[in-house]
Design an enzyme around this catalytic site. Structure first.
Site, PDB file in Angstrom:
ATOM      1  N   HIS A   1     -10.133 -10.720  24.087  1.00  0.00           N
ATOM      2  CA  HIS A   1     -11.304 -11.437  24.597  1.00  0.00           C
ATOM      3  C   HIS A   1     -12.019 -12.216  23.484  1.00  0.00           C
ATOM      4  CE1 HIS A   1     -14.088  -8.653  22.620  1.00  0.00           C
ATOM      5  NE2 HIS A   1     -13.206  -7.700  22.945  1.00  0.00           N
TER       6      HIS A   1
ATOM      7  N   ARG B   1     -15.931  -8.656  29.401  1.00  0.00           N
ATOM      8  CA  ARG B   1     -15.586  -9.603  28.335  1.00  0.00           C
ATOM      9  C   ARG B   1     -14.124 -10.067  28.446  1.00  0.00           C
ATOM     10  NH1 ARG B   1     -16.507  -4.483  26.109  1.00  0.00           N
ATOM     11  NH2 ARG B   1     -15.120  -3.660  24.490  1.00  0.00           N
TER      12      ARG B   1
ATOM     13  N   GLU C   1     -10.812  -1.344  26.173  1.00  0.00           N
ATOM     14  CA  GLU C   1     -10.906  -1.044  24.741  1.00  0.00           C
ATOM     15  C   GLU C   1     -10.870   0.468  24.565  1.00  0.00           C
ATOM     16  OE1 GLU C   1     -10.180  -1.300  21.862  1.00  0.00           O
ATOM     17  OE2 GLU C   1     -11.450  -2.929  21.105  1.00  0.00           O
TER      18      GLU C   1
ATOM     19  N   HIS D   1      -8.213  -6.139  24.792  1.00  0.00           N
ATOM     20  CA  HIS D   1      -9.099  -5.814  23.661  1.00  0.00           C
ATOM     21  C   HIS D   1      -8.309  -5.567  22.380  1.00  0.00           C
ATOM     22  CE1 HIS D   1     -12.366  -5.271  26.588  1.00  0.00           C
ATOM     23  NE2 HIS D   1     -11.348  -4.954  27.371  1.00  0.00           N
TER      24      HIS D   1
HETATM   25  O1  LIG Z   1     -16.157  -2.312  18.547  1.00  0.00           O
HETATM   26  C1  LIG Z   1     -15.066  -2.274  19.152  1.00  0.00           C
HETATM   27  O2  LIG Z   1     -14.969  -1.899  20.322  1.00  0.00           O
HETATM   28  C2  LIG Z   1     -13.818  -2.680  18.423  1.00  0.00           C
HETATM   29  C3  LIG Z   1     -13.388  -4.066  18.761  1.00  0.00           C
HETATM   30  O3  LIG Z   1     -14.403  -5.003  18.670  1.00  0.00           O
HETATM   31  O4  LIG Z   1     -14.068  -2.602  17.065  1.00  0.00           O
HETATM   32  P1  LIG Z   1     -12.968  -2.332  15.964  1.00  0.00           P
HETATM   33  O5  LIG Z   1     -12.728  -3.638  15.295  1.00  0.00           O
HETATM   34  O6  LIG Z   1     -13.619  -1.334  15.075  1.00  0.00           O
HETATM   35  O7  LIG Z   1     -11.762  -1.749  16.589  1.00  0.00           O
END
Ligand SMILES: O=C(O)[C@@H](CO)OP(=O)(O)O
Length: 345
Positions: free
Chosen positions: A100, A149, A203, A273
């Site tokens: 996203h 998102r 995610e 994600h």
């Molecule tokens: O905050 C989050 O959900 C993820 C992706 O944005 O972060 P990270 O980069 O730490 O995996």
């Protein structure tokens, strides 16, 4: 080279040997060469309206009632699906993965995980730009996570697609939702792309880090500890999911629901994600748990895979809609783009 840079760089590689092979073996050799040559000098319009035919309303209603479907649901009936531009017998398909665009919490540097935060203004622009880059690549079915998102990104990207089909979210969560979202025109269904939202593509759940500032968390717990939480394969953040746990649901969903679509010749886009896509890429590219640590995905950058005879071949990230090399990867991609060019010239 950092994995992120590497993954973007390979998209730019212009494969002349690939093109030569392709030309040797295809009947439409001269057409393809013309197509490629034209691509070097022209950049056709990015968003065009499709023609929408109407009529035969009575027959359509009867057929729709009998079929009991909303938009065509390829997950339920991949072989009978008529929603896309795919040749059902093909053993080739395209897979687009897109993380996203920037969310309002990415912008604030907050751990987001399963919190349902929309795109920022920059994220909206990224999604539109991503859509331009893939605007000549066929898409028959879209999978997104259940989070806004990813859904915004898919929808905004599709506003740029030259084919002009309408992405429609399927609502199969209850009999009523299914029944109330039915479409009673076969023609309209053919001009639609089913969008399937699945929580399994969400995610990874970031546990007690959700909502915390990434920099402040690193200051408090140490850079190494936070890096381990964020990028190690099997160490979960406090009360959250490790990448391994996220992979268990995301990759299982990919294998059960998405791979059969690709193998039946459907062209698929997945909008999801950073971590759910890292786990899917780990599966597609057979990365080890060590290699996946350095795999970083930028927001709003589409990545292309070709599926040929059951194999996933990573083709990097298309840079422009007119990038000739992309359409030389398979005969179907070249013909699809040629059809669009012919339609809109
Ligand atoms: O905050 C989050 O959900 C993820 C992706 O944005 O972060 P990270 O980069 O730490 O995996």
């Amino acid at each position: 080279m950092a994995a992120e840079v590497y993954y973007q760089a390979i998209g730019i590689v212009q494969s002349h040997s690939h093109l030569n092979n392709f030309n040797r073996h295809q009947k439409h050799q001269s057409n393809i060469v013309r197509l490629v040559a034209r691509d070097f000098v022209s950049c056709n319009g990015l968003s065009r309206r499709s023609t929408n035919r109407s009529g035969r309303r009575n027959c359509t209603v009867i057929r729709s009632l009998a079929s009991q479907t909303s938009v065509v649901d390829p997950v339920l009936s991949p072989s009978r699906s008529n929603a896309g531009d795919s040749n059902k017998k093909s053993n080739e398909a395209a897979l687009i993965l897109i993380r996203h665009g920037e969310s309002l919490w990415n912008e604030k540097n907050l751990f987001t995980g399963c919190v349902d935060v929309p795109l920022s203004k920059k994220g909206i622009d990224e999604a539109i730009e991503a859509g331009k880059r893939i605007s000549s690549i066929p898409v028959d079915v879209i999978f997104t996570s259940a989070l806004i998102r990813a859904q915004m990104t898919a929808m905004l990207a599709m506003t740029q697609h030259r084919r002009g089909k309408v992405p429609i979210i399927l609502h199969n969560e209850s009999e009523r939702a299914k029944s109330w979202s039915q479409v009673f025109s076969e023609d309209t269904k053919k001009q639609s792309i089913p969008v399937i939202a699945a929580w399994q593509l969400n995610e990874r759940m970031y546990g007690e880090l959700q909502g915390l500032n990434k920099q402040e968390t690193a200051d408090r717990y140490g850079k190494e500890q936070v890096h381990e939480w964020r990028r190690s394969y099997d160490i979960p953040p406090p009360n959250g999911e490790s990448l391994e746990m996220c992979a268990q649901r995301a990759v299982a969903y990919f294998r059960d629901q998405i791979e059969p679509q690709l193998l039946s010749g459907k062209n698929v886009m997945i909008s999801a994600h950073g971590n759910s896509l890292r786990s899917i890429i780990m599966y597609l590219d057979k990365l080890t748990s060590q290699e996946v640590i350095s795999l970083e995905l930028s927001t709003g950058i589409p990545m292309l895979y070709i599926i040929k005879e059951g194999r996933f071949i990573r083709r990097g990230s298309p840079i422009r809609p007119s990038e000739a090399g992309v359409y030389a990867y398979t005969k179907r991609l070249a013909l699809y783009k040629q059809k669009l060019d012919d339609m809109f010239q």
